[in-house]
Write a protein that holds these residues in place. Structure first.
Motif, PDB file in Angstrom:
ATOM      1  N   ALA A   2      42.557 -18.265  76.550  1.00 21.83           N
ATOM      2  CA  ALA A   2      44.480 -18.072  76.150  1.00 21.83           C
ATOM      3  C   ALA A   2      44.741 -18.864  76.650  1.00 21.83           C
ATOM      4  O   ALA A   2      44.753 -19.253  78.399  1.00 21.83           O
ATOM      5  CB  ALA A   2      44.850 -16.734  76.366  1.00 21.83           C
ATOM      6  N   ASN A   3      45.841 -19.094  76.303  1.00 25.09           N
ATOM      7  CA  ASN A   3      46.991 -19.833  76.722  1.00 25.09           C
ATOM      8  C   ASN A   3      48.082 -19.442  77.822  1.00 25.09           C
ATOM      9  O   ASN A   3      48.717 -17.894  77.589  1.00 25.09           O
ATOM     10  CB  ASN A   3      47.309 -21.586  75.764  1.00 25.09           C
ATOM     11  N   PHE A   4      48.623 -20.500  78.616  1.00 19.36           N
ATOM     12  CA  PHE A   4      50.010 -20.004  79.158  1.00 19.36           C
ATOM     13  C   PHE A   4      51.140 -19.155  77.944  1.00 19.36           C
ATOM     14  O   PHE A   4      50.838 -17.552  78.731  1.00 19.36           O
ATOM     15  CB  PHE A   4      50.886 -21.252  79.988  1.00 19.36           C
ATOM     16  N   SER A   5      51.128 -19.373  77.365  1.00 17.83           N
ATOM     17  CA  SER A   5      52.195 -18.906  76.556  1.00 17.83           C
ATOM     18  C   SER A   5      51.785 -17.261  76.200  1.00 17.83           C
ATOM     19  O   SER A   5      52.530 -16.301  75.435  1.00 17.83           O
ATOM     20  CB  SER A   5      52.960 -19.491  75.142  1.00 17.83           C
ATOM     21  N   THR A   6      50.892 -17.425  75.584  1.00 18.70           N
ATOM     22  CA  THR A   6      49.671 -15.937  74.886  1.00 18.70           C
ATOM     23  C   THR A   6      49.153 -15.317  76.300  1.00 18.70           C
ATOM     24  O   THR A   6      49.445 -14.127  75.719  1.00 18.70           O
ATOM     25  CB  THR A   6      48.649 -16.423  74.508  1.00 18.70           C
ATOM     26  N   HIS A   7      49.042 -15.037  77.365  1.00 16.18           N
ATOM     27  CA  HIS A   7      48.902 -14.632  78.342  1.00 16.18           C
ATOM     28  C   HIS A   7      50.252 -13.794  78.715  1.00 16.18           C
ATOM     29  O   HIS A   7      50.665 -12.781  78.697  1.00 16.18           O
ATOM     30  CB  HIS A   7      48.419 -15.106  79.565  1.00 16.18           C
ATOM     31  N   LEU A   8      51.358 -14.600  79.015  1.00 16.57           N
ATOM     32  CA  LEU A   8      53.143 -14.173  79.057  1.00 16.57           C
ATOM     33  C   LEU A   8      53.114 -13.175  77.940  1.00 16.57           C
ATOM     34  O   LEU A   8      53.628 -12.075  78.325  1.00 16.57           O
ATOM     35  CB  LEU A   8      53.846 -15.517  79.499  1.00 16.57           C
ATOM     36  N   LYS A   9      53.098 -13.911  76.833  1.00 11.76           N
ATOM     37  CA  LYS A   9      53.453 -12.157  75.873  1.00 11.76           C
ATOM     38  C   LYS A   9      52.342 -10.699  75.384  1.00 11.76           C
ATOM     39  O   LYS A   9      52.790 -10.453  75.298  1.00 11.76           O
ATOM     40  CB  LYS A   9      53.447 -13.503  74.035  1.00 11.76           C
ATOM     41  N   PHE A 146      52.093  -1.828  87.912  1.00 13.11           N
ATOM     42  CA  PHE A 146      52.280  -2.853  87.192  1.00 13.11           C
ATOM     43  C   PHE A 146      52.020  -4.111  87.301  1.00 13.11           C
ATOM     44  O   PHE A 146      51.446  -5.089  86.507  1.00 13.11           O
ATOM     45  CB  PHE A 146      54.178  -2.882  86.964  1.00 13.11           C
ATOM     46  N   ILE A 147      51.830  -4.288  88.690  1.00 14.11           N
ATOM     47  CA  ILE A 147      50.744  -5.818  89.307  1.00 14.11           C
ATOM     48  C   ILE A 147      49.193  -5.889  88.179  1.00 14.11           C
ATOM     49  O   ILE A 147      49.256  -6.551  87.878  1.00 14.11           O
ATOM     50  CB  ILE A 147      50.701  -5.879  90.794  1.00 14.11           C
ATOM     51  N   PHE A 148      48.183  -4.637  88.607  1.00 11.79           N
ATOM     52  CA  PHE A 148      47.029  -4.278  88.447  1.00 11.79           C
ATOM     53  C   PHE A 148      47.307  -4.815  86.692  1.00 11.79           C
ATOM     54  O   PHE A 148      46.675  -5.607  85.956  1.00 11.79           O
ATOM     55  CB  PHE A 148      46.904  -3.235  88.681  1.00 11.79           C
ATOM     56  N   THR A 149      47.904  -4.083  86.106  1.00  9.21           N
ATOM     57  CA  THR A 149      48.444  -3.815  84.529  1.00  9.21           C
ATOM     58  C   THR A 149      48.137  -5.595  83.890  1.00  9.21           C
ATOM     59  O   THR A 149      47.239  -5.927  82.572  1.00  9.21           O
ATOM     60  CB  THR A 149      48.496  -2.861  84.150  1.00  9.21           C
ATOM     61  N   GLY A 150      49.419  -6.134  84.636  1.00  9.68           N
ATOM     62  CA  GLY A 150      49.410  -7.763  84.273  1.00  9.68           C
ATOM     63  C   GLY A 150      48.212  -8.270  84.581  1.00  9.68           C
ATOM     64  O   GLY A 150      47.989  -8.387  83.488  1.00  9.68           O
ATOM     65  N   ALA A 151      47.594  -8.389  85.677  1.00 12.11           N
ATOM     66  CA  ALA A 151      46.916  -8.906  85.482  1.00 12.11           C
ATOM     67  C   ALA A 151      45.437  -8.016  85.050  1.00 12.11           C
ATOM     68  O   ALA A 151      44.713  -9.934  84.797  1.00 12.11           O
ATOM     69  CB  ALA A 151      46.127  -8.950  87.245  1.00 12.11           C
ATOM     70  N   ILE A 152      45.272  -7.513  84.981  1.00  8.96           N
ATOM     71  CA  ILE A 152      43.894  -7.592  84.134  1.00  8.96           C
ATOM     72  C   ILE A 152      43.657  -7.378  82.843  1.00  8.96           C
ATOM     73  O   ILE A 152      42.979  -7.876  81.970  1.00  8.96           O
ATOM     74  CB  ILE A 152      43.682  -5.718  84.547  1.00  8.96           C
ATOM     75  N   THR A 153      45.091  -7.163  82.360  1.00 10.38           N
ATOM     76  CA  THR A 153      45.462  -7.858  81.090  1.00 10.38           C
ATOM     77  C   THR A 153      45.197  -8.983  81.017  1.00 10.38           C
ATOM     78  O   THR A 153      44.365  -9.790  79.828  1.00 10.38           O
ATOM     79  CB  THR A 153      46.821  -7.299  80.408  1.00 10.38           C
TER      80      THR A 153
END
Length: 240
Positions: A2-9, A146-153
């Motif tokens: 996935a690209n930068f934008s997709t990861h952020l979304k 929240f760090i764990f959740t965001g990174a694992i996503t």
């Protein structure tokens, strides 16, 4: 991948969901929910700190540099405006011209930072960093989650993009994102495990309190109402 934008979304959606649940449980106030939302959304970019693309890397480090400077400035009182500006500028310069070159030199994209061990390391370091700057244990634990959740996503999304649904086959990148450790770089991987183990060890004084927090949250989640009470809506009592 996935690209930068997709990861952020994706990390933004997941973080918004978790922060809204905490707000509904009355576990945090609006300002805290907003802060945790931002932390979780940005955490979705952490595994790409080893990106080979200079534009993406510059964007990532600029965001984290500004965030780090903001945390330091908000948690300390300075005597003058000039002092505040200098501290903020020093934090930004340190991230962009000291830490960033180190990452560029020693990291390889989709290597050790693209692993579950790295996500765990980021989480435990967040806990200790938050406590170090004077944040309460309650918010420090939530920030770590929240760090764990965001990174694992991020890792899960990259693995999903490694599956070619149309041709019903796995791409060559499958398995390179969500791995426990990267055995190609044993020293770095073992260092991540050692840092995580050390972080857990030094968190021993907080284990009992952290366990109590999780027990409380688990109990509240079981009683959390997800759907409105259709028989007791606010506007039903309105008079026209």
């Amino acid at each position: 991948m996935a690209n930068f934008s997709t990861h952020l979304k994706a990390s933004t959606i997941v973080s918004a969901t978790f922060s809204s649940v905490l707000l509904s449980m009355a576990e945090v106030n609006g300002f805290q929910a907003l802060g945790l939302f931002i932390v979780g959304a940005l955490a979705g970019l952490l595994p790409d700190l080893d990106s080979d693309k200079s534009k993406s890397l510059n964007s990532l480090f600029s965001i984290f540099a500004l965030l780090a400077a903001g945390i330091v400035l908000l948690n300390n009182n300075f005597d003058s405006v000039i002092e505040t500006w200098l501290v903020g500028a020093m934090m930004y310069v340190c991230f962009m011209y000291v830490i960033k070159p180190i990452f560029e030199h020693f990291t390889v994209h989709r290597a050790t930072l693209h692993s579950i061990s790295a996500v765990l390391m980021f989480s435990i370091l967040t806990l200790h960093a938050a406590l170090l700057v004077g944040v309460t244990l309650y918010i420090a634990v939530l920030s770590s989650i929240f760090i764990f959740t965001g990174a694992i996503t991020h890792l899960i999304l990259d693995e999903c993009y490694s599956v070619d649904i149309d041709n019903k086959e796995l791409k060559a990148s499958f398995g390179t994102a969500m791995k426990m450790i990267d055995l190609r770089y044993p020293i770095t991987s073992l260092s991540q495990v050692a840092i995580t183990a050390g972080g857990i060890y030094f968190a021993q004084p907080y284990w009992t309190d952290i366990s109590s927090l999780f027990t409380t949250w688990s109990t509240k989640l079981q009683t959390l109402r997800f759907l409105p009470d259709l028989h007791n809506l606010p506007w039903q009592s309105w008079t026209w």
